[in-house]
Motif scaffolding. Structure first.
Motif, PDB file in Angstrom:
ATOM      1  N   ALA A 149       0.851  -1.194   0.000  1.00 30.79           N
ATOM      2  CA  ALA A 149       0.000   0.000   0.000  1.00 30.79           C
ATOM      3  C   ALA A 149       0.889   1.247   0.000  1.00 30.79           C
ATOM      4  CB  ALA A 149      -0.906  -0.003   1.223  1.00 30.79           C
ATOM      5  N   TRP A 180      -6.809   6.718  -6.963  1.00 34.59           N
ATOM      6  CA  TRP A 180      -7.465   7.425  -5.852  1.00 34.59           C
ATOM      7  C   TRP A 180      -8.952   7.101  -5.793  1.00 34.59           C
ATOM      8  CZ3 TRP A 180      -4.731   9.806  -2.195  1.00 34.59           C
ATOM      9  CH2 TRP A 180      -3.394  10.147  -2.489  1.00 34.59           C
ATOM     10  N   TYR A 181      -9.455   6.884  -4.573  1.00 35.89           N
ATOM     11  CA  TYR A 181     -10.857   6.542  -4.335  1.00 35.89           C
ATOM     12  C   TYR A 181     -11.380   7.339  -3.139  1.00 35.89           C
ATOM     13  CZ  TYR A 181     -10.052   2.521  -7.389  1.00 35.89           C
ATOM     14  OH  TYR A 181      -9.750   1.722  -8.456  1.00 35.89           O
ATOM     15  N   ASN A 184     -12.340   3.090   1.388  1.00 34.75           N
ATOM     16  CA  ASN A 184     -11.187   2.214   1.586  1.00 34.75           C
ATOM     17  C   ASN A 184     -11.296   0.896   0.841  1.00 34.75           C
ATOM     18  OD1 ASN A 184     -13.133   0.992   3.135  1.00 34.75           O
ATOM     19  ND2 ASN A 184     -11.918   0.874   4.997  1.00 34.75           N
ATOM     20  N   SER A 185     -12.477   0.585   0.318  1.00 35.30           N
ATOM     21  CA  SER A 185     -12.646  -0.531  -0.618  1.00 35.30           C
ATOM     22  C   SER A 185     -13.848  -0.209  -1.490  1.00 35.30           C
ATOM     23  CB  SER A 185     -12.845  -1.856   0.117  1.00 35.30           C
ATOM     24  OG  SER A 185     -14.048  -1.844   0.853  1.00 35.30           O
ATOM     25  N   TYR A 189     -13.860   5.675  -8.361  1.00 33.44           N
ATOM     26  CA  TYR A 189     -12.503   5.963  -8.841  1.00 33.44           C
ATOM     27  C   TYR A 189     -12.430   7.437  -9.212  1.00 33.44           C
ATOM     28  CZ  TYR A 189      -8.550   6.026 -12.099  1.00 33.44           C
ATOM     29  OH  TYR A 189      -7.385   6.340 -12.757  1.00 33.44           O
ATOM     30  N   TYR A 210      -8.417   7.843  -0.446  1.00 29.49           N
ATOM     31  CA  TYR A 210      -7.724   6.572  -0.255  1.00 29.49           C
ATOM     32  C   TYR A 210      -6.855   6.275  -1.476  1.00 29.49           C
ATOM     33  CZ  TYR A 210     -10.935   6.018   3.610  1.00 29.49           C
ATOM     34  OH  TYR A 210     -11.638   6.213   4.775  1.00 29.49           O
ATOM     35  N   GLU A 212      -4.344   3.768  -3.662  1.00 28.40           N
ATOM     36  CA  GLU A 212      -4.094   2.370  -3.998  1.00 28.40           C
ATOM     37  C   GLU A 212      -2.939   2.308  -4.988  1.00 28.40           C
ATOM     38  OE1 GLU A 212      -7.352  -0.711  -5.328  1.00 28.40           O
ATOM     39  OE2 GLU A 212      -6.725   0.461  -7.076  1.00 28.40           O
ATOM     40  N   SER A 221      -2.441  -3.051  -4.924  1.00 20.48           N
ATOM     41  CA  SER A 221      -2.183  -3.308  -3.504  1.00 20.48           C
ATOM     42  C   SER A 221      -3.449  -3.868  -2.856  1.00 20.48           C
ATOM     43  CB  SER A 221      -1.742  -2.027  -2.797  1.00 20.48           C
ATOM     44  OG  SER A 221      -2.711  -0.999  -2.946  1.00 20.48           O
ATOM     45  N   THR A 223      -4.522  -3.397   0.091  1.00 22.50           N
ATOM     46  CA  THR A 223      -5.189  -2.395   0.928  1.00 22.50           C
ATOM     47  C   THR A 223      -4.897  -1.005   0.378  1.00 22.50           C
ATOM     48  OG1 THR A 223      -3.293  -2.244   2.425  1.00 22.50           O
ATOM     49  CG2 THR A 223      -5.030  -3.822   2.999  1.00 22.50           C
ATOM     50  N   ARG A 224      -5.680  -0.042   0.831  1.00 28.45           N
ATOM     51  CA  ARG A 224      -5.485   1.355   0.463  1.00 28.45           C
ATOM     52  C   ARG A 224      -5.062   2.154   1.692  1.00 28.45           C
ATOM     53  NH1 ARG A 224     -11.249   1.801  -2.859  1.00 28.45           N
ATOM     54  NH2 ARG A 224     -10.663   0.393  -4.568  1.00 28.45           N
ATOM     55  N   THR A 225      -4.358   3.239   1.445  1.00 34.64           N
ATOM     56  CA  THR A 225      -3.899   4.097   2.532  1.00 34.64           C
ATOM     57  C   THR A 225      -4.714   5.384   2.538  1.00 34.64           C
ATOM     58  OG1 THR A 225      -1.669   3.207   2.262  1.00 34.64           O
ATOM     59  CG2 THR A 225      -1.901   5.208   3.573  1.00 34.64           C
TER      60      THR A 225
END
Length: 324
Positions: A149, A180-181, A184-185, A189, A210, A212, A221, A223-225
């Motif tokens: 991530a 970028w989102y 977190n899931s 977009y 978030y 990715e 990845s 997960t996203r940060t």
């Protein structure tokens, strides 16, 4: 003794067997065999007895070929083509674990696999409704690793922006693209940026972004940060309204109502002379005017602690009457 032939009369003897015992043959074509009895004195039966026809079928084959690439955690598939008569059964292996699948009625046949590292698949056995057969080929499946991530996600601290303004977001994942989102899931977009470069976004509501990571091979990845939260602040307003009349030489009090966060600054004008007022800490702001002629007052600009530009609203008409 039993003499064996491939014709009901004449022909060449294939060999013999004792009564009630097997005689092994290997026909290359569809064949009916004929049995003739021979006594110990050498006398032969006047007729021969036919077996059921023995049909020769080709051995089934299973062919596996090709290659593919997946990201770790995804599913790949290989295609096996069969010849022969269904249902087929076959065994394949990844070099370590054999897997047998039976009752297959279609060809080609697809097998889904999800290895955690690169594998080469091959077939080790094939059979159809009639026979065991031959197999060939292999399938190479390359498994690419997922990127970590992203790190160093900006904004890194809680940020407030004015409604309508843009904010720059950025994140670091060396050699990768940043997607970028707004969740977190899943989620929407919003666009992408290169590692450590800004993407300008225009939020309309309070938002956390978030990041990715995406490799050049398309792996994402797991997960996203998250960025720090971005708060949208309403633009300040300055409202001046109403009407009044005075006699020449008199004064009038005008009041401007303010919204937003103090301290405010504003500019008002009578259409000729702009006046700037700064450091206002309460609302409304009241001021006195003594025009010698009729004027219309209005606000041309307003700002507060956060937003440099706000929304002026309305106007105030002040009629000046001549003295008798």
């Amino acid at each position: 003794t039993i003499n064996w032939f491939t014709q009901s009369t004449g022909g060449t003897s294939l060999g013999n067997s004792a009564s009630g015992t097997n005689f092994s043959v290997s026909p290359a074509v569809n064949t009916t065999y004929y049995a003739e009895t021979k006594s110990t004195f050498g006398c032969l039966s006047s007729t021969r007895v036919a077996t059921a026809q023995i049909s020769i079928v080709s051995k089934p084959t299973a062919t596996l070929s090709g290659s593919s690439t997946i990201c770790l955690g995804s599913t790949g598939n290989f295609i096996t083509s069969f010849t022969g008569s269904q249902p087929w059964s076959f065994t394949y292996t990844d070099g370590t674990t054999p897997v047998t699948i039976s009752g297959i009625t279609i060809t080609p046949y697809s097998v889904n696999v999800s290895p955690i590292n690169s594998k080469t698949y091959s077939i080790t056995a094939i059979s159809d409704v009639n026979c065991s057969g031959t197999f060939s080929g292999s399938f190479g499946l390359t498994v690419n690793p997922l990127p970590l991530a992203p790190t160093l996600v900006s904004p890194a601290t809680a940020t407030t922006i004015c409604n309508g303004n843009n904010i720059n977001v950025s994140a670091t994942s060396a050699g990768n693209t940043i997607n970028w989102y707004n969740q977190n899931s899943g989620g929407t977009y919003l666009g992408n940026s290169a590692s450590s470069t800004n993407l300008s976004l225009n939020p309309t509501i309070n938002t956390t972004y978030y990041a990715e990571a995406k490799t050049s091979l398309g792996c994402l990845s797991s997960t996203r940060t998250a960025s720090s939260p971005v708060t949208i602040k309403a633009l300040p307003t300055a409202t001046l309204s109403g009407n009044n009349s005075i006699c020449i030489g008199s004064s009038a009090n005008l009041s401007i109502s303010l919204t937003g966060t103090q301290p405010w600054s504003l500019i008002y004008t009578d259409g000729t002379t702009p006046v700037t007022v700064s450091g206002l800490i309460s609302s409304p702001y009241t001021f006195v005017v003594s025009p010698s002629i009729t004027k219309t007052y209005y606000v041309t600009d307003v700002s507060d602690l956060v937003c440099a530009t706000g929304t002026p609203i309305g106007a105030y008409a002040l009629t000046v009457h001549r003295l008798p």
